[in-house]
Design a protein around this motif. Structure first.
Motif, PDB file in Angstrom:
ATOM      1  N   CYS A  69      -4.680  -8.538   3.326  1.00 44.48           N
ATOM      2  CA  CYS A  69      -4.107  -9.701   3.853  1.00 44.48           C
ATOM      3  C   CYS A  69      -3.017  -8.923   4.791  1.00 44.48           C
ATOM      4  CB  CYS A  69      -3.570 -10.673   2.716  1.00 44.48           C
ATOM      5  SG  CYS A  69      -2.441 -11.806   3.019  1.00 44.48           S
TER       6      CYS A  69
ATOM      7  N   GLU B 280       7.935   5.587   4.394  1.00 49.87           N
ATOM      8  CA  GLU B 280       7.442   5.834   5.612  1.00 49.87           C
ATOM      9  C   GLU B 280       7.977   5.108   6.735  1.00 49.87           C
ATOM     10  OE1 GLU B 280       3.155   4.799   5.847  1.00 49.87           O
ATOM     11  OE2 GLU B 280       2.820   5.818   3.941  1.00 49.87           O
TER      12      GLU B 280
ATOM     13  N   SER C 292       0.817  -1.223  -0.020  1.00 46.25           N
ATOM     14  CA  SER C 292       0.095  -0.061   0.092  1.00 46.25           C
ATOM     15  C   SER C 292       0.906   1.251   0.043  1.00 46.25           C
ATOM     16  CB  SER C 292      -1.022   0.077   1.115  1.00 46.25           C
ATOM     17  OG  SER C 292      -0.370  -0.104   2.477  1.00 46.25           O
ATOM     18  N   SER C 293       2.123   1.160   0.388  1.00 49.12           N
ATOM     19  CA  SER C 293       2.958   2.298   0.248  1.00 49.12           C
ATOM     20  C   SER C 293       4.563   1.729   0.040  1.00 49.12           C
ATOM     21  CB  SER C 293       2.956   3.108   1.569  1.00 49.12           C
ATOM     22  OG  SER C 293       3.330   2.342   2.632  1.00 49.12           O
ATOM     23  N   GLY C 294       5.416   2.630   0.028  1.00 48.63           N
ATOM     24  CA  GLY C 294       6.963   2.349   0.207  1.00 48.63           C
ATOM     25  C   GLY C 294       7.354   1.405  -0.644  1.00 48.63           C
ATOM     26  N   LEU C 295       8.326   0.652  -0.506  1.00 51.77           N
ATOM     27  CA  LEU C 295       9.034  -0.137  -1.625  1.00 51.77           C
ATOM     28  C   LEU C 295       8.315  -1.367  -2.025  1.00 51.77           C
ATOM     29  CD1 LEU C 295      12.195  -0.957   0.750  1.00 51.77           C
ATOM     30  CD2 LEU C 295      11.765   0.938  -0.716  1.00 51.77           C
TER      31      LEU C 295
ATOM     32  N   ARG D  57      -2.600  -4.614   5.061  1.00 48.94           N
ATOM     33  CA  ARG D  57      -3.685  -5.047   6.141  1.00 48.94           C
ATOM     34  C   ARG D  57      -4.971  -4.052   6.080  1.00 48.94           C
ATOM     35  NH1 ARG D  57       0.562  -3.253  10.621  1.00 48.94           N
ATOM     36  NH2 ARG D  57       0.628  -1.503   8.964  1.00 48.94           N
TER      37      ARG D  57
ATOM     38  N   CYS E 207      -1.116  -6.552  -1.749  1.00 52.53           N
ATOM     39  CA  CYS E 207      -1.788  -6.760  -0.583  1.00 52.53           C
ATOM     40  C   CYS E 207      -1.251  -5.675   0.911  1.00 52.53           C
ATOM     41  CB  CYS E 207      -1.845  -8.218  -0.030  1.00 52.53           C
ATOM     42  SG  CYS E 207      -0.539  -8.805   1.070  1.00 52.53           S
TER      43      CYS E 207
ATOM     44  N   GLY F 230       6.088  -4.759   6.697  1.00 49.55           N
ATOM     45  CA  GLY F 230       6.484  -3.822   7.120  1.00 49.55           C
ATOM     46  C   GLY F 230       7.892  -3.908   8.176  1.00 49.55           C
ATOM     47  N   GLY F 231       8.456  -3.206   8.774  1.00 52.03           N
ATOM     48  CA  GLY F 231       9.699  -3.408   9.585  1.00 52.03           C
ATOM     49  C   GLY F 231       9.526  -3.515  10.847  1.00 52.03           C
TER      50      GLY F 231
ATOM     51  N   THR G  37      14.637  -8.133   2.040  1.00 57.99           N
ATOM     52  CA  THR G  37      15.066  -8.008   3.321  1.00 57.99           C
ATOM     53  C   THR G  37      15.633  -6.837   3.739  1.00 57.99           C
ATOM     54  OG1 THR G  37      17.358  -9.119   2.707  1.00 57.99           O
ATOM     55  CG2 THR G  37      15.520 -10.446   3.394  1.00 57.99           C
TER      56      THR G  37
ATOM     57  N   GLY H 112      18.970  -0.192   1.314  1.00 58.86           N
ATOM     58  CA  GLY H 112      19.691   0.527   2.228  1.00 58.86           C
ATOM     59  C   GLY H 112      18.526   1.485   2.717  1.00 58.86           C
ATOM     60  N   PHE H 113      19.082   2.711   2.991  1.00 62.38           N
ATOM     61  CA  PHE H 113      18.232   3.694   3.356  1.00 62.38           C
ATOM     62  C   PHE H 113      17.656   4.440   2.442  1.00 62.38           C
ATOM     63  CE2 PHE H 113      20.705   2.752   7.250  1.00 62.38           C
ATOM     64  CZ  PHE H 113      19.954   3.106   8.115  1.00 62.38           C
TER      65      PHE H 113
ATOM     66  N   LEU I 188       6.686 -11.385  11.848  1.00 60.83           N
ATOM     67  CA  LEU I 188       6.290 -10.178  10.837  1.00 60.83           C
ATOM     68  C   LEU I 188       7.146 -10.428   9.560  1.00 60.83           C
ATOM     69  CD1 LEU I 188       4.906  -7.458  10.083  1.00 60.83           C
ATOM     70  CD2 LEU I 188       6.842  -6.265  11.246  1.00 60.83           C
ATOM     71  N   ASN I 189       8.549 -10.923   9.886  1.00 61.24           N
ATOM     72  CA  ASN I 189       9.477 -10.296   8.909  1.00 61.24           C
ATOM     73  C   ASN I 189      10.174 -11.826   8.556  1.00 61.24           C
ATOM     74  OD1 ASN I 189      10.347  -7.570  10.268  1.00 61.24           O
ATOM     75  ND2 ASN I 189       9.498  -7.584   8.079  1.00 61.24           N
TER      76      ASN I 189
HETATM   77  N1  LIG Z   1      13.027   1.720   3.431  1.00 60.49           N
HETATM   78  C1  LIG Z   1      13.811   1.674   3.993  1.00 60.49           C
HETATM   79  O1  LIG Z   1      14.928   2.416   3.948  1.00 60.49           O
HETATM   80  C2  LIG Z   1      14.381   0.299   4.137  1.00 60.49           C
HETATM   81  C3  LIG Z   1      15.643  -0.246   4.532  1.00 60.49           C
HETATM   82  C4  LIG Z   1      15.780  -1.632   4.859  1.00 60.49           C
HETATM   83  C5  LIG Z   1      14.843  -2.535   4.944  1.00 60.49           C
HETATM   84  N2  LIG Z   1      13.644  -2.004   4.636  1.00 60.49           N
HETATM   85  C6  LIG Z   1      12.454  -2.749   4.881  1.00 60.49           C
HETATM   86  O2  LIG Z   1      11.672  -3.109   3.627  1.00 60.49           O
HETATM   87  C7  LIG Z   1      10.463  -3.501   3.912  1.00 60.49           C
HETATM   88  C8  LIG Z   1       9.479  -2.591   3.358  1.00 60.49           C
HETATM   89  O3  LIG Z   1       9.746  -1.259   3.875  1.00 60.49           O
HETATM   90  P1  LIG Z   1       9.204   0.158   3.248  1.00 60.49           P
HETATM   91  O4  LIG Z   1      10.299   1.376   3.584  1.00 60.49           O
HETATM   92  O5  LIG Z   1       8.510  -0.291   2.220  1.00 60.49           O
HETATM   93  O6  LIG Z   1       8.125   0.302   4.723  1.00 60.49           O
HETATM   94  P2  LIG Z   1       6.682   1.204   4.745  1.00 60.49           P
HETATM   95  O7  LIG Z   1       6.961   2.383   3.952  1.00 60.49           O
HETATM   96  O8  LIG Z   1       6.430   1.085   6.284  1.00 60.49           O
HETATM   97  O9  LIG Z   1       5.584   0.208   4.160  1.00 60.49           O
HETATM   98  C9  LIG Z   1       5.360  -1.042   4.688  1.00 60.49           C
HETATM   99  C10 LIG Z   1       4.152  -1.587   3.721  1.00 60.49           C
HETATM  100  O10 LIG Z   1       3.767  -3.058   4.173  1.00 60.49           O
HETATM  101  C11 LIG Z   1       2.501  -2.986   4.821  1.00 60.49           C
HETATM  102  N3  LIG Z   1       2.346  -3.968   6.043  1.00 60.49           N
HETATM  103  C12 LIG Z   1       2.869  -3.758   7.025  1.00 60.49           C
HETATM  104  N4  LIG Z   1       2.621  -4.783   7.921  1.00 60.49           N
HETATM  105  C13 LIG Z   1       1.909  -5.661   7.012  1.00 60.49           C
HETATM  106  C14 LIG Z   1       1.598  -6.781   7.436  1.00 60.49           C
HETATM  107  N5  LIG Z   1       1.630  -7.568   8.508  1.00 60.49           N
HETATM  108  N6  LIG Z   1       0.947  -7.534   6.484  1.00 60.49           N
HETATM  109  C15 LIG Z   1       0.554  -6.912   5.188  1.00 60.49           C
HETATM  110  N7  LIG Z   1       1.174  -5.711   4.977  1.00 60.49           N
HETATM  111  C16 LIG Z   1       1.704  -5.033   5.947  1.00 60.49           C
HETATM  112  C17 LIG Z   1       2.044  -1.749   5.047  1.00 60.49           C
HETATM  113  O11 LIG Z   1       0.821  -1.448   4.691  1.00 60.49           O
HETATM  114  P3  LIG Z   1      -0.445  -1.228   5.677  1.00 60.49           P
HETATM  115  O12 LIG Z   1      -0.154  -0.299   6.853  1.00 60.49           O
HETATM  116  O13 LIG Z   1      -1.513  -0.792   4.811  1.00 60.49           O
HETATM  117  O14 LIG Z   1      -0.914  -2.753   6.066  1.00 60.49           O
HETATM  118  C18 LIG Z   1       2.785  -0.815   3.857  1.00 60.49           C
HETATM  119  O15 LIG Z   1       2.296  -0.972   2.660  1.00 60.49           O
HETATM  120  C19 LIG Z   1      10.323  -3.412   5.496  1.00 60.49           C
HETATM  121  O16 LIG Z   1      10.439  -4.643   5.902  1.00 60.49           O
HETATM  122  C20 LIG Z   1      11.458  -2.646   6.037  1.00 60.49           C
HETATM  123  O17 LIG Z   1      12.077  -2.827   7.290  1.00 60.49           O
HETATM  124  C21 LIG Z   1      13.148  -0.888   4.472  1.00 60.49           C
END
Ligand SMILES: NC(=O)c1ccc[n+]([C@@H]2O[C@H](COP(=O)([O-])OP(=O)(O)OC[C@H]3O[C@@H](n4cnc5c(N)ncnc54)[C@H](OP(=O)(O)O)[C@@H]3O)[C@@H](O)[C@H]2O)c1
Length: 268
Positions: free
Chosen positions: A65, A198, A16-19, A39, A37, A95-96, A148, A193-194, A116-117
């Protein structure tokens, strides 16, 4: 380069957002049919509408989901195969977990983070196998890609939960790549990486609470640790996702691909 993705069906979790969102957009632009998908009904519907607008494609199936719920994963896959009759690509993601050090978490919080992960990724892959194997057999393109973190290669000091869960996923992915290799299914991880999402705001706020630094100072220190001296854009990450699941990437399996602007200082 033609990535050979036209008409292929992808399931992108946590989109729904992010990566995850950026990965879904890149795959739609390559001509995939994409199920996304998350939540939250409202957020996933809004993401589907935005994706349609940005990609000029209506081949999007939003599904609610929670990837921590095994039955919900199975139900989501059923929707995808009922809708499009197949599934070629799985992008496992969520999510992280919260930031913190060893004294910050009790046993339940550790279990929660692993669910979660790590466990979610295992269940997403396990239940995708029938469709993924069928896609390998019928169409010669079947891919599993797990998101990851760069923390799996070089732990990040305040991210104990993430560092630990991601290392487990790396072991799982490598094992699965061996077993599915003979079928022509590739299994890889991609380690961001970074990257500006969100999640990054969550992390910078956690550091701010602990150190009193400003968000700008924190982000500048993250950027400065990278060879490229800046943080990543989700579209840069997504371009690598699209390549790793593409037809030309057929000989790449069992790897962890770092997309981190040169943060990790390993030689190879
Ligand atoms: N961005 C970074 O710099 C970075 C770096 C290293 C690793 N990562 C990892 O890469 C992954 C994605 O990161 P992101 O930056 O895209 O995070 P984000 O912006 O927080 O987005 C997370 C996405 O996952 C969904 N989500 C969270 N929990 C869920 C669940 N239990 N079931 C289904 N969907 C779920 C959220 O949507 P809803 O709230 O609508 O469910 C949202 O769409 C994370 O694990 C993060 O820790 C990110």
């Amino acid at each position: 380069m033609d990535l050979g993705l036209k008409g292929k069906v992808a399931f992108v979790a946590g989109a729904s957002s992010g990566l995850g969102y950026a990965a879904a957009l890149a795959l739609l632009k390559e001509g995939c049919f994409v199920a996304i998908c998350s939540r939250n009904e409202e957020r996933i519907q809004a993401a589907a509408a935005k994706l349609a607008q940005e990609s000029n494609s209506n081949n999007i199936l939003p599904v609610v989901c929670n990837v921590k719920d095994e039955a919900a994963i199975q139900a989501a896959y059923q929707k995808v195969t009922d809708h499009w009759g197949k599934m070629n690509i799985l992008i496992a993601n969520a999510g992280g977990p919260p930031a913190g050090f060893i004294d910050d978490f009790n046993a339940d919080q550790w279990r929660e983070a692993l669910e979660l992960n790590l466990i979610s990724t295992i269940n997403l892959a396990r239940h995708a196998l029938p469709a993924i194997k069928a896609a390998a057999r019928d169409e010669g393109l079947a891919r599993i890609l797990m998101i990851t973190s760069v923390s799996a290669r070089q732990p990040i000091p305040n991210l104990y939960l993430s560092n630990t869960a991601r290392a487990g996923v790396q072991g799982f992915a490598k094992s699965l790549s061996e077993e599915l290799g003979p079928l022509g299914v590739t299994v890889n991880t991609i380690m961001p990486g970074f990257t500006k999402t969100e999640r990054l705001s969550e992390l910078s706020e956690a550091v701010q609470k602990r150190t009193g630094q400003s968000i700008a100072e924190i982000e500048a220190s993250w950027a400065d640790a990278n060879a490229l001296k800046r943080m990543g854009d989700p579209s840069e990450f997504a371009a690598t996702v699209a390549f790793l699941v593409s037809k030309p990437a057929a000989y790449i399996t069992g790897i962890g691909m770092v997309v981190d602007g040169g943060r990790v200082k390993h030689l190879v």
